[in-house]
Design a protein around this motif. Structure first.
Motif, short mmCIF file in Angstrom:
data_model
loop_
_atom_site.label_atom_id
_atom_site.label_comp_id
_atom_site.label_asym_id
_atom_site.label_seq_id
_atom_site.Cartn_x
_atom_site.Cartn_y
_atom_site.Cartn_z
N THR A 1 -7.59 5.44 -2.76
CA THR A 1 -6.91 5.19 -1.49
C THR A 1 -7.73 5.68 -0.31
OG1 THR A 1 -5.69 7.27 -1.61
CG2 THR A 1 -4.64 5.32 -2.58
N ASP B 1 3.35 6.98 -3.72
CA ASP B 1 4.32 5.99 -4.20
C ASP B 1 3.65 4.64 -4.42
OD1 ASP B 1 6.31 7.87 -4.10
OD2 ASP B 1 7.12 7.20 -2.18
N ALA B 2 4.33 3.80 -5.18
CA ALA B 2 3.78 2.48 -5.53
C ALA B 2 3.58 1.58 -4.32
CB ALA B 2 4.69 1.80 -6.55
N HIS B 3 4.30 1.80 -3.22
CA HIS B 3 4.11 0.93 -2.06
C HIS B 3 2.88 1.31 -1.24
CE1 HIS B 3 6.66 4.21 -0.48
NE2 HIS B 3 5.97 4.03 0.62
N ASP B 4 2.24 2.45 -1.52
CA ASP B 4 1.03 2.86 -0.81
C ASP B 4 -0.19 2.96 -1.72
OD1 ASP B 4 1.92 3.06 1.77
OD2 ASP B 4 2.57 5.12 1.58
N THR B 5 0.00 2.86 -3.02
CA THR B 5 -1.07 3.08 -3.99
C THR B 5 -1.03 1.99 -5.04
OG1 THR B 5 -0.90 5.47 -3.65
CG2 THR B 5 -1.98 4.75 -5.65
N PHE B 6 -2.21 1.48 -5.43
CA PHE B 6 -2.30 0.49 -6.50
C PHE B 6 -2.58 1.21 -7.80
CE2 PHE B 6 -3.60 -1.96 -2.73
CZ PHE B 6 -2.68 -3.00 -2.82
#
Length: 159
Positions: free
Chosen positions: A128, A72-77
């Motif tokens: 990540t 998800d966007a909150h864990d991955t750039f």
């Protein structure tokens, strides 16, 4: 009072004491120490200069499902330009095996039983974890005609 005191003449051209600077960040010190230990033990360092990775090597080749929260966007750039990697850059036969394993299983796994999408695998991200480097290296080593054991490591930044 100070007005009646005698002071020595001040030399404005004198050089001051050297200022201590240029120290390594503590994490760089730790990284350097671990690197030295691994090299002294006979390991070789994997190339870790690929900071932008695609979802295939960062997640799919490691059999992390495409709906996993870590994607998800909150864990991955996610990278916006270029947003995706061309699917022709993935090894075709390996891409098909990874897709089949995600969808139906194999090698002792029952799979995740979902429709795996190459469009998810194509998304470019800041890596990540350095296991993405390991996945690429293991694939490359598996392509060699003769198996040769290797000892490799990677210690580098992740985002």
């Amino acid at each position: 009072s100070w007005k009646e005191k005698t002071f020595k003449e001040y030399n404005f051209l004198a050089k001051g004491a050297p200022v201590a600077s240029g120290y390594l960040h503590p994490l760089l010190k730790v990284k350097s120490e671990f690197r030295r230990i691994f090299l002294d033990m006979g390991f070789s360092e994997m190339p870790t200069n690929r900071f932008v990775e695609n979802g295939f090597w960062n997640f799919d080749a490691l059999f992390q499902p495409q709906q996993h929260p870590a994607r998800d966007a909150h864990d991955t750039f996610f990278i916006s330009n270029p947003e995706k990697t061309c699917s022709s850059q993935f090894p075709k036969e390996y891409l098909e095996r990874v897709e089949m394993t995600h969808e139906k299983g194999g090698y002792g796994s029952t799979g995740y039983n979902y429709d795996w999408k190459v469009s998810e695998a194509q998304k470019n991200i800041l890596r990540t974890h350095t296991t993405a480097v390991s996945a690429r290296m293991l694939y490359e080593l598996a392509q060699q005609k003769e198996f040769k054991p290797v000892k490799m490591f990677s210690v580098d930044r992740v985002f």
